[in-house]
Design an enzyme around this catalytic site. Sequence first.
Site, PDB file in Angstrom:
ATOM      1  N   ASP A   1      31.505  56.336  51.714  1.00 50.81           N
ATOM      2  CA  ASP A   1      30.808  56.902  50.577  1.00 50.81           C
ATOM      3  C   ASP A   1      31.604  56.926  49.391  1.00 50.81           C
ATOM      4  OD1 ASP A   1      28.713  58.838  49.545  1.00 50.81           O
ATOM      5  OD2 ASP A   1      30.533  60.449  49.940  1.00 50.81           O
ATOM      6  N   SER A   2      30.990  57.653  48.346  1.00 55.08           N
ATOM      7  CA  SER A   2      31.776  57.928  47.052  1.00 55.08           C
ATOM      8  C   SER A   2      32.691  58.977  47.148  1.00 55.08           C
ATOM      9  CB  SER A   2      30.772  58.101  45.812  1.00 55.08           C
ATOM     10  OG  SER A   2      30.063  59.364  46.132  1.00 55.08           O
TER      11      SER A   2
ATOM     12  N   CYS B   1      25.884  56.564  52.104  1.00 51.03           N
ATOM     13  CA  CYS B   1      25.800  57.156  50.529  1.00 51.03           C
ATOM     14  C   CYS B   1      24.601  56.485  49.998  1.00 51.03           C
ATOM     15  CB  CYS B   1      26.982  56.397  49.673  1.00 51.03           C
ATOM     16  SG  CYS B   1      26.783  56.511  47.983  1.00 51.03           S
TER      17      CYS B   1
ATOM     18  N   GLU C   1      32.061  68.420  45.735  1.00 48.61           N
ATOM     19  CA  GLU C   1      33.461  67.759  45.674  1.00 48.61           C
ATOM     20  C   GLU C   1      34.454  68.949  45.019  1.00 48.61           C
ATOM     21  OE1 GLU C   1      34.861  64.550  46.677  1.00 48.61           O
ATOM     22  OE2 GLU C   1      32.480  63.647  47.343  1.00 48.61           O
TER      23      GLU C   1
ATOM     24  N   CYS D   1      21.112  62.359  49.271  1.00 44.49           N
ATOM     25  CA  CYS D   1      22.289  62.154  48.997  1.00 44.49           C
ATOM     26  C   CYS D   1      23.316  62.648  49.849  1.00 44.49           C
ATOM     27  CB  CYS D   1      22.883  62.649  47.529  1.00 44.49           C
ATOM     28  SG  CYS D   1      24.590  62.811  47.220  1.00 44.49           S
TER      29      CYS D   1
ATOM     30  N   HIS E   1      25.929  64.126  50.156  1.00 42.33           N
ATOM     31  CA  HIS E   1      26.637  65.298  49.896  1.00 42.33           C
ATOM     32  C   HIS E   1      26.064  66.530  50.138  1.00 42.33           C
ATOM     33  CE1 HIS E   1      29.305  62.600  47.819  1.00 42.33           C
ATOM     34  NE2 HIS E   1      30.350  63.386  47.479  1.00 42.33           N
TER      35      HIS E   1
END
Lengths: 280, 280
Positions: free
Chosen positions: A10-11, A75, A154, A186, A188
């Site tokens: 993932d990012s 992701c 994040e 997403c 996240h």
Amino acid sequence: MDNRAIGYMDSGVGGLTAVKQALYQLPNEQVKYVGDTLRMPYGPRRTEEVAKFALQIGQYLNETDDGIKLLVIACNTATAAGLPLLQEHLPIPVVGVIQPGVESALDTTENNEVGVIATQGTVDSNAYYNGLMAGNPGIDVRQVATPDLVTLVESNLTDEAEKQAVVTDQLAELIGTDIDTLILGCTHFPLLSNEIQQAMGDQVTLVNAGAEAINLVEQILDDNDARHGIYPMANHEDDLYFTTGDIEPFQKIAESWLEIPVTVKHLEADDNGLSLSKED
Amino acid sequence: MDNRAIGYMDSGVGGLTAVKQALYQLPNEQVKYVGDTLRMPYGPRRTEEVAKFALQIGQYLNETDDGIKLLVIACNTATAAGLPLLQEHLPIPVVGVIQPGVESALDTTENNEVGVIATQGTVDSNAYYNGLMAGNPGIDVRQVATPDLVTLVESNLTDEAEKQAVVTDQLAELIGTDIDTLILGCTHFPLLSNEIQQAMGDQVTLVNAGAEAINLVEQILDDNDARHGIYPMANHEDDLYFTTGDIEPFQKIAESWLEIPVTVKHLEADDNGLSLSKED
């Protein structure tokens, strides 16, 4: 039987939502994870660049130590940008998170009004829109880019009121519409599922695309007779988490979300690919 | 989260077919197993007696050491005789093997011609017949008692031609009929699935009722948030297998079938219940 780990990329920390489902559903599978925190967010980047980063990570996981037996692109942005490229270049099965999310949403919606929240890159790719339309041409899809939700996760912000305000603001276009299903497009976003559910109301079912991908992982393991053996069992103290950014905030979020201790190592990332930092 | 073992009981080694599926599907769950080899076969016994034996075993597993979090009656005869009794008397969920086998057979058959092979006790109970009819009154059910297959498995005979001859003989009434689905209505029978498939032909799909029961176990664990934690993982070296008969033949069949080392202890069984033998 294949005792190698399953790889996840993932990012940043978003893909941990897929890992959490895997630890629950496939508890006897080792984990190797790369969060490309240095180069996040992926959403605003060019498709070719995201695909290149994803391939670097897949190659690193596949070529280091024992390698991995399967890669989950945990992701959405990287799935939309790079799934076919990685499937072509890696000698292992590669699973993305979009198609599993599409299929779950098609199963869930009763009124054929489906919302999608995702990064700008995923929205621009139309991957969810095309997938939903291919499954049911009569469906009404509302896609909204909510990039601030990635940075919110994040940031590891803990003030609940502040978090809720950002979420409600990002979802403004969808609140009050007829959608009965909202794809968290997403990985996240499941970290904000309480706030998203609160903003949308109980009549909306949230679809966690990353978690749905684990059903596909389970099926591939079974088809290939590739589950980890039970003698000995997997040991999650041997799992490895890598970040291209700072170790401490990554570890903090990972341990809080997964509820187990995790070992985090730092990777250098540049144009030539990834490599373990000297100090590790 | 509940780190206690799942309990399994059978008249002998047959229930190991359910355990094998559990080790695969729910690898992170500890096993406690009782094979009542001393008092097998259960098939020709009176219903009340089988129910009493099953309850003794359930109580032993539930009351010894940390107890168990769920009991699988991995024996069709004992399920038919005692499932409601055990559900009433034990303070934990109790799962039988008949209803899962019924549901799988109803899903599998395309021509509504279903065969059932089982012990005399299970056939006499009509539990499969009633279950299939309740699900689909248009179904044609052929039940055949094949008690010799139980003793064949427990004998640990290795001569393939001899095994095949016994199996083909016991299945004579079903060979050449129109059934497209055959319920293995005794948990011993999957240990003979190659021979049974050979005798019936490839057009017949075998339903492993014991394995199907593990889907129900998984669902109950999820509904009760009762899976074993991942930190630490379950350790199958801590699993316990008990027999009321001789340890050596039980251990030999168990290790050959499960493909892991197993610890077997001897239990005394009498009218007052079960107790660990002094020498263990």
